[in-house]
Design a protein around this motif. Structure first.
Motif, mmCIF file in Angstrom:
data_model
loop_
_atom_site.group_PDB
_atom_site.id
_atom_site.type_symbol
_atom_site.label_atom_id
_atom_site.label_comp_id
_atom_site.label_asym_id
_atom_site.label_seq_id
_atom_site.Cartn_x
_atom_site.Cartn_y
_atom_site.Cartn_z
ATOM 1 N N ALA A 1 8.864 -69.402 -44.865
ATOM 2 C CA ALA A 1 7.689 -68.697 -45.383
ATOM 3 C C ALA A 1 6.398 -69.311 -44.849
ATOM 4 C CB ALA A 1 7.700 -68.715 -46.910
ATOM 5 N N LYS A 2 6.383 -70.634 -44.691
ATOM 6 C CA LYS A 2 5.189 -71.295 -44.165
ATOM 7 C C LYS A 2 5.033 -71.078 -42.664
ATOM 8 C CE LYS A 2 5.688 -74.795 -47.735
ATOM 9 N NZ LYS A 2 6.240 -76.141 -48.035
ATOM 10 N N ALA A 3 6.150 -70.815 -41.981
ATOM 11 C CA ALA A 3 6.097 -70.606 -40.532
ATOM 12 C C ALA A 3 5.658 -69.200 -40.164
ATOM 13 C CB ALA A 3 7.466 -70.893 -39.923
ATOM 14 N N VAL A 4 5.946 -68.222 -41.015
ATOM 15 C CA VAL A 4 5.696 -66.818 -40.680
ATOM 16 C C VAL A 4 4.244 -66.521 -40.328
ATOM 17 C CG1 VAL A 4 5.681 -64.474 -41.644
ATOM 18 C CG2 VAL A 4 7.733 -65.895 -41.826
ATOM 19 N N PRO A 5 3.243 -67.052 -41.045
ATOM 20 C CA PRO A 5 1.858 -66.754 -40.638
ATOM 21 C C PRO A 5 1.544 -67.126 -39.193
ATOM 22 C CG PRO A 5 1.887 -67.732 -42.827
ATOM 23 C CD PRO A 5 3.279 -67.840 -42.290
ATOM 24 N N GLY A 6 2.225 -68.096 -38.654
ATOM 25 C CA GLY A 6 1.994 -68.486 -37.273
ATOM 26 C C GLY A 6 2.544 -67.494 -36.263
ATOM 27 N N THR A 7 3.290 -66.482 -36.715
ATOM 28 C CA THR A 7 3.860 -65.486 -35.807
ATOM 29 C C THR A 7 3.044 -64.206 -35.752
ATOM 30 O OG1 THR A 7 5.255 -64.410 -37.490
ATOM 31 C CG2 THR A 7 6.146 -66.381 -36.416
ATOM 32 N N THR A 8 1.969 -64.122 -36.534
ATOM 33 C CA THR A 8 1.194 -62.881 -36.605
ATOM 34 C C THR A 8 0.678 -62.442 -35.248
ATOM 35 O OG1 THR A 8 0.502 -63.448 -38.842
ATOM 36 C CG2 THR A 8 -0.762 -61.755 -37.709
ATOM 37 N N GLY A 9 0.081 -63.381 -34.515
ATOM 38 C CA GLY A 9 -0.454 -63.037 -33.204
ATOM 39 C C GLY A 9 0.621 -62.571 -32.248
ATOM 40 N N VAL A 10 1.806 -63.198 -32.299
ATOM 41 C CA VAL A 10 2.911 -62.793 -31.437
ATOM 42 C C VAL A 10 3.288 -61.339 -31.716
ATOM 43 C CG1 VAL A 10 5.328 -63.221 -30.856
ATOM 44 C CG2 VAL A 10 3.780 -65.137 -31.269
ATOM 45 N N LEU A 11 3.405 -60.978 -32.975
ATOM 46 C CA LEU A 11 3.817 -59.624 -33.344
ATOM 47 C C LEU A 11 2.802 -58.580 -32.901
ATOM 48 C CD1 LEU A 11 5.154 -60.382 -36.939
ATOM 49 C CD2 LEU A 11 6.517 -59.715 -34.960
ATOM 50 N N LEU B 1 20.432 -77.051 -42.020
ATOM 51 C CA LEU B 1 21.198 -78.251 -42.350
ATOM 52 C C LEU B 1 20.270 -79.411 -42.704
ATOM 53 C CD1 LEU B 1 24.166 -79.142 -42.500
ATOM 54 C CD2 LEU B 1 23.957 -79.943 -40.129
ATOM 55 N N LEU B 2 19.164 -79.555 -41.967
ATOM 56 C CA LEU B 2 18.237 -80.654 -42.224
ATOM 57 C C LEU B 2 17.510 -80.495 -43.557
ATOM 58 C CD1 LEU B 2 16.691 -81.240 -38.681
ATOM 59 C CD2 LEU B 2 18.375 -82.654 -39.866
ATOM 60 N N HIS B 3 17.235 -79.253 -43.949
ATOM 61 C CA HIS B 3 16.590 -79.024 -45.247
ATOM 62 C C HIS B 3 17.602 -79.123 -46.390
ATOM 63 C CE1 HIS B 3 12.441 -77.947 -44.238
ATOM 64 N NE2 HIS B 3 12.916 -77.445 -43.121
ATOM 65 N N TRP B 4 18.863 -78.963 -46.064
ATOM 66 C CA TRP B 4 19.998 -79.177 -46.966
ATOM 67 C C TRP B 4 20.123 -78.099 -48.037
ATOM 68 C CZ3 TRP B 4 24.391 -80.975 -46.183
ATOM 69 C CH2 TRP B 4 25.247 -81.423 -47.195
ATOM 70 N N ARG B 5 19.084 -77.842 -48.767
ATOM 71 C CA ARG B 5 19.145 -76.810 -49.808
ATOM 72 C C ARG B 5 18.463 -75.542 -49.328
ATOM 73 N NH1 ARG B 5 18.999 -81.655 -52.402
ATOM 74 N NH2 ARG B 5 20.482 -81.905 -54.142
ATOM 75 N N PRO B 6 19.041 -74.364 -49.597
ATOM 76 C CA PRO B 6 18.451 -73.106 -49.126
ATOM 77 C C PRO B 6 16.997 -72.917 -49.534
ATOM 78 C CG PRO B 6 20.678 -72.706 -49.928
ATOM 79 C CD PRO B 6 20.351 -74.130 -50.270
ATOM 80 N N ARG B 7 16.629 -73.402 -50.746
ATOM 81 C CA ARG B 7 15.251 -73.199 -51.201
ATOM 82 C C ARG B 7 14.252 -73.875 -50.277
ATOM 83 N NH1 ARG B 7 13.726 -69.215 -53.219
ATOM 84 N NH2 ARG B 7 12.322 -69.315 -51.447
ATOM 85 N N GLY B 8 14.575 -75.094 -49.845
ATOM 86 C CA GLY B 8 13.698 -75.798 -48.922
ATOM 87 C C GLY B 8 13.603 -75.087 -47.582
ATOM 88 N N PHE B 9 14.736 -74.579 -47.112
ATOM 89 C CA PHE B 9 14.757 -73.830 -45.855
ATOM 90 C C PHE B 9 13.913 -72.563 -45.960
ATOM 91 C CE2 PHE B 9 16.834 -70.331 -43.499
ATOM 92 C CZ PHE B 9 16.694 -70.797 -42.197
ATOM 93 N N LEU B 10 14.072 -71.814 -47.032
ATOM 94 C CA LEU B 10 13.318 -70.568 -47.213
ATOM 95 C C LEU B 10 11.827 -70.829 -47.354
ATOM 96 C CD1 LEU B 10 15.746 -68.699 -49.643
ATOM 97 C CD2 LEU B 10 15.388 -68.245 -47.217
ATOM 98 N N ASP B 11 11.466 -71.901 -48.030
ATOM 99 C CA ASP B 11 10.045 -72.242 -48.149
ATOM 100 C C ASP B 11 9.450 -72.587 -46.789
ATOM 101 O OD1 ASP B 11 10.128 -71.809 -50.843
ATOM 102 O OD2 ASP B 11 10.310 -73.928 -51.396
#
Length: 478
Positions: A317-327, A304-314
């Motif tokens: 995508a930027k957050a995913v690299p931070g999950t590598t160690g968790v996985l 909702l805060l990003h409003w447009r799906p493209r902003g949310f998806l981007d």
């Protein structure tokens, strides 16, 4: 002739200690994955020494390896949801404004420490990402001469110091909800509402003292301008701070919905409709304690805060690299958990049971807080899972509290306060923050180790002292 004193000698002794610890960690501290593997091997050898069969050890590791997959994915979405919300334009603007407040590098480090701990009392997941992005915003102010490593360590204090004393405490949430408790535990402890755990005045005082002391230590250990190290270029640019998805002037037909708020509105109606039902049917604290509810709330709010799906998806995508160690690491900790609790040794006793006997047998009403606190801290170093570990420990620890006539709610808080201690040096929970900052555990553990040296006697001493002001209450059944 005046003697020129090297810059490092002009630092406060705590800052010099932190710098030495940081230098040692940078040279000798292994990568977080290596640390986890070493933990597996140490526990496996200990189980073998206690009489466990090698085949049973291997089977337990294999079975436990995938046992935390649901929890792993929940933690991944905690990182993603927290990053998506924290990187939304409106929140990013708030972070940018907050980053203007500090007037010195050390002041900035102390400011990050306070922000991290205060937000962690509401949500540890948001605290990690919010504080990490605050550090990145402060790092863009070169005039501060802020040490990036010390600021990163300060951003971690929310999870390394007080998170379990707040609303996201898994143990306190579990004890307040009888439907969530195993029947055996409910028979031992009864229901312990928040008024008997995190809202005790003793608990609130302990939390306030920990926050104040942690901020002071963060300020004292932060290197001065002469020794401050900024963010490396590759670390600072690894994950952008903003997710501004401007609508292209010309859209292909297939891209129109990505840049239209229509899908955001429709999906938000469904998600927030379900969330409204959850919060209407349950107390707010109980509803938010469910990680699935928590994650959906943050993901929906981020969309909702990003409003447009493209902003949310981007942003995702930027957050995913931070999950590598968790996985990569959580499966190893799942193996450790089952090695501790599911491999019988001589006499059919597991390693976790032997550890519990070692501490519980030497406890008395006066020393219970010290013994239980030390035990929970040591075990938490190998099994860093607040709620899951409490389910393992609670039956025998709370039974001992009943037998010794120790306040049951305070026993939960002893666990909460002590369970956070190993977080200060265990890279398990550092992973999301390290991904946001583009750092490694060795970069910040020197500073958090000094915090640990201060926290251990402070936490154990206050747990013992404040526990003497409480009287035992018999379990209250629902």
């Amino acid at each position: 002739m005046n003697r020129v004193v090297p810059p490092a000698r002009r630092e406060h002794w705590l800052a010099r200690t932190a710098l030495r610890c940081a230098g040692f960690a940078e040279r000798w501290f292994p990568d977080a994955w290596v640390f986890a593997v070493l933990g597996v091997l140490i526990v496996a050898v200990a189980a073998l020494a206690c009489g466990a069969r090698p085949q049973a050890i291997a089977q337990a590791f294999g079975q436990g390896y995938w046992s935390l997959i649901p929890f792993t994915m929940q933690m991944v979405f905690v990182v993603i949801g927290g990053y998506v919300v924290a990187s939304a334009p409106v929140v990013a603007r708030l972070i940018e404004r907050l980053a203007r407040w500090p007037r010195s590098g050390r002041g900035a480090v102390a400011f990050v420490a306070a922000a991290s701990m205060l937000t962690s009392l509401l949500s540890w997941g948001f605290s990690l990402v919010f504080a990490g992005l605050l550090v990145r915003a402060l790092a863009r102010r070169p005039e501060l001469r802020m040490d990036y490593r010390a600021a990163g360590a300060a951003a971690y204090l929310g999870l390394g110091a007080v998170w379990a004393m707040g609303l996201s405490s898994s143990a306190a949430q579990l004890q307040a909800n009888p439907a969530s408790m195993p029947p055996g535990l409910l028979a031992i402890t009864g229901v312990l509402p928040f008024a008997q755990t995190i809202f005790l005045w003793q608990s609130l005082l302990l939390t306030a003292v920990l926050i104040a002391v942690s901020v002071l230590v963060a300020y004292a250990t932060a290197p001065g301008e002469a020794n401050a190290r900024g963010a490396e270029a590759d670390a600072h640019d690894r994950i952008p701070d903003r997710s501004d998805a401007a609508t292209p002037a010309r859209l292909r037909p297939g891209e129109w919905l990505e840049h239209s708020p229509l899908l955001t509105i429709l999906l938000s109606l469904l998600a927030f409709g379900w969330l409204a039902g959850e919060f209407a049917a349950k107390p707010a604290a109980r509803a938010i304690a469910d990680l699935n509810t928590y994650n959906l709330l943050f993901l929906s709010l981020g969309l909702l805060l990003h409003w447009r799906p493209r902003g949310f998806l981007d942003a995702v995508a930027k957050a995913v690299p931070g999950t590598t160690g968790v996985l990569l690491q959580f499966p190893l900790y799942g193996g450790i958990a089952l090695l501790l609790t599911g491999v019988p040794g001589t006499g059919g006793e597991t390693l976790a049971h032997r550890l519990s006997e070692l501490f519980v047998q030497v406890a008395s009403p006066d020393s219970f807080a010290l013994v239980m606190g030390a035990y929970s801290a040591v075990l938490g170093f190998f099994v860093p899972s607040g709620g899951g570990k409490w389910i393992i420990e609670a039956p025998y620890v709370m039974q001992a509290a009943n037998e010794l006539r120790v306040h049951l709610g305070w026993a939960v808080q002893v666990y909460n306060a002590a369970e956070a201690l190993p977080n200060l040096v265990n890279p398990f929970w550092m992973l999301p923050l390290l991904g946001v900052l583009g750092l490694k555990a060795r970069d910040i553990v020197g500073f958090t180790f000094v915090q640990l040296l201060v926290h251990v006697p402070l936490v154990l001493g206050l747990l013992w002292l404040l526990g003497m002001t409480l009287e035992y209450r018999a379990p209250v059944m629902p």
